[in-house]
Design an enzyme around this catalytic site. Structure first.
Site, PDB file in Angstrom:
ATOM      1  N   GLY A 119     -11.152 -39.326  28.476  1.00 54.30           N
ATOM      2  CA  GLY A 119      -9.821 -39.895  28.271  1.00 54.30           C
ATOM      3  C   GLY A 119      -8.880 -39.745  29.448  1.00 54.30           C
ATOM      4  O   GLY A 119      -7.678 -39.958  29.321  1.00 54.30           O
ATOM      5  N   SER A 135     -14.609 -41.457  30.215  1.00 49.50           N
ATOM      6  CA  SER A 135     -13.962 -42.555  30.930  1.00 49.50           C
ATOM      7  C   SER A 135     -14.944 -43.645  31.370  1.00 49.50           C
ATOM      8  O   SER A 135     -14.807 -44.214  32.457  1.00 49.50           O
ATOM      9  CB  SER A 135     -13.162 -42.020  32.126  1.00 49.50           C
ATOM     10  OG  SER A 135     -12.103 -41.195  31.669  1.00 49.50           O
ATOM     11  N   GLY A 150     -15.366 -43.799  24.429  1.00 50.54           N
ATOM     12  CA  GLY A 150     -14.165 -43.607  23.608  1.00 50.54           C
ATOM     13  C   GLY A 150     -13.216 -44.777  23.764  1.00 50.54           C
ATOM     14  O   GLY A 150     -13.387 -45.833  23.157  1.00 50.54           O
ATOM     15  N   GLY A 151     -12.201 -44.617  24.612  1.00 45.23           N
ATOM     16  CA  GLY A 151     -11.137 -45.608  24.770  1.00 45.23           C
ATOM     17  C   GLY A 151     -11.628 -47.042  24.947  1.00 45.23           C
ATOM     18  O   GLY A 151     -11.093 -47.967  24.328  1.00 45.23           O
TER      19      GLY A 151
HETATM   20  C1  PEP Z   1     -15.379 -39.800  23.948  1.00 41.67           C
HETATM   21  O1  PEP Z   1     -14.673 -40.145  23.007  1.00 41.67           O
HETATM   22  O2  PEP Z   1     -16.367 -39.117  23.738  1.00 41.67           O
HETATM   23  C2  PEP Z   1     -15.014 -40.220  25.296  1.00 41.67           C
HETATM   24  C3  PEP Z   1     -15.855 -40.003  26.266  1.00 41.67           C
HETATM   25  O3  PEP Z   1     -13.775 -40.816  25.474  1.00 41.67           O
HETATM   26  P1  PEP Z   1     -13.335 -41.737  26.720  1.00 41.67           P
HETATM   27  O4  PEP Z   1     -14.427 -42.753  26.903  1.00 41.67           O
HETATM   28  O5  PEP Z   1     -12.050 -42.338  26.276  1.00 41.67           O
HETATM   29  O6  PEP Z   1     -13.206 -40.853  27.907  1.00 41.67           O
END
Ligand code: PEP
Length: 253
Positions: free
Chosen positions: A170, A210, A231-232
């Site tokens: 994130g 990310s 995640g995002g």
């Molecule tokens: C996750 O939720 O495990 C994650 C890696 O989030 P992001 O992709 O937003 O960094």
């Protein structure tokens, strides 16, 4: 041959209507793909509606967490028995749960045992903090987390591991592909030590932190990276579809 697996972790985002709409908008293109497993992990209350949307497709459903007891006086918790009725996968030991909700190595181990006992495919998250990374402790931390997660489990059963450096989650500051690959090799080594070379070679290990449509190729073109936990970027249909489509393409060549 390890089949790559890309999982969407919606985290605590999307109302039921939003999850329904997001998954509906991605369903056709996600279902069309082969050579990559696609897993959607919406919030608990959207599991059933999303299951309806993906019915009859090859898209898999996952939960973001669970408790390890099968039933009882555990207000607010969800059990493996309940999830096993509707989900294929469950994410365990995500760093946000470790950091904010008290999921210790010991609890992750209990959850892993429970998931396996009830036929859920676990995605076990491991990863080091920025401080541990800068202090040169990454390998030690990862080895410790893997060993603790599998403590008392005598035979390796299909479990996906997600290597997620906490400093990359994130933050928009992803690891480099070669960095991720090096740590993922360490995880293979740890599993080989516990269960033999076959387990180390066949276990599927994702990178997470990310991941976007712009950087997925860097990770997925690494030999030991078998997919991503996203995640995002999983909340944007085009972005997530591109991540999964690139994964399928790169891993098939
Ligand atoms: C996750 O939720 O495990 C994650 C890696 O989030 P992001 O992709 O937003 O960094």
């Amino acid at each position: 041959m390890r089949i790559p697996v890309v999982a969407a972790n919606f985290k605590m985002n999307t109302t039921v209507a939003e999850a329904f709409e997001l998954v509906t908008s991605m369903k056709k293109r996600l279902n069309r793909l082969s050579g990559v497993e696609r897993v959607l992990c919406p919030p608990f209350i959207s599991l059933v509606p999303v299951k309806e949307v993906i019915k009859g497709t090859s898209i898999k459903l996952g939960a973001q967490n669970m408790f390890y007891e099968r039933s009882g006086a555990f207000t607010g918790e969800i059990s493996p028995v309940m999830l096993a009725q509707i989900c294929d996968y469950v994410i365990l030991g995500h760093s946000e749960r470790r950091a904010r909700f008290g999921d210790t190595d010991e609890i992750v181990n209990k959850k892993l045992k429970a998931a396996l006992a009830f036929g859920l495919a676990p995605i076990v998250c491991v990863g080091e903090t920025l401080e541990q990374n800068e202090g040169g402790e990454t390998i030690e931390v990862i080895n410790r987390q893997v060993k603790a997660a599998f403590d008392g489990i005598d035979a390796f059963r299909d479990t996906v591991i997600a290597y997620e450096p906490i400093w990359a989650i994130g933050t928009g500051k992803a690891a480099r592909g070669d960095q991720a690959n090096a740590v993922i090799r360490v995880i293979r080594g740890a599993l080989s030590k516990l269960y033999g070379d076959d387990a180390g070679q066949t276990v599927r290990i994702q990178y997470g932190g990310s991941v976007t449509a712009s950087n997925i190729a860097e990770f997925i073109s690494q030999p030991d990276v078998d997919g991503a936990l996203v995640g995002g970027a999983s909340l944007k249909a085009e972005e997530f579809l591109s991540i999964v489509e690139q994964t399928a393409k790169i891993k098939s060549t």
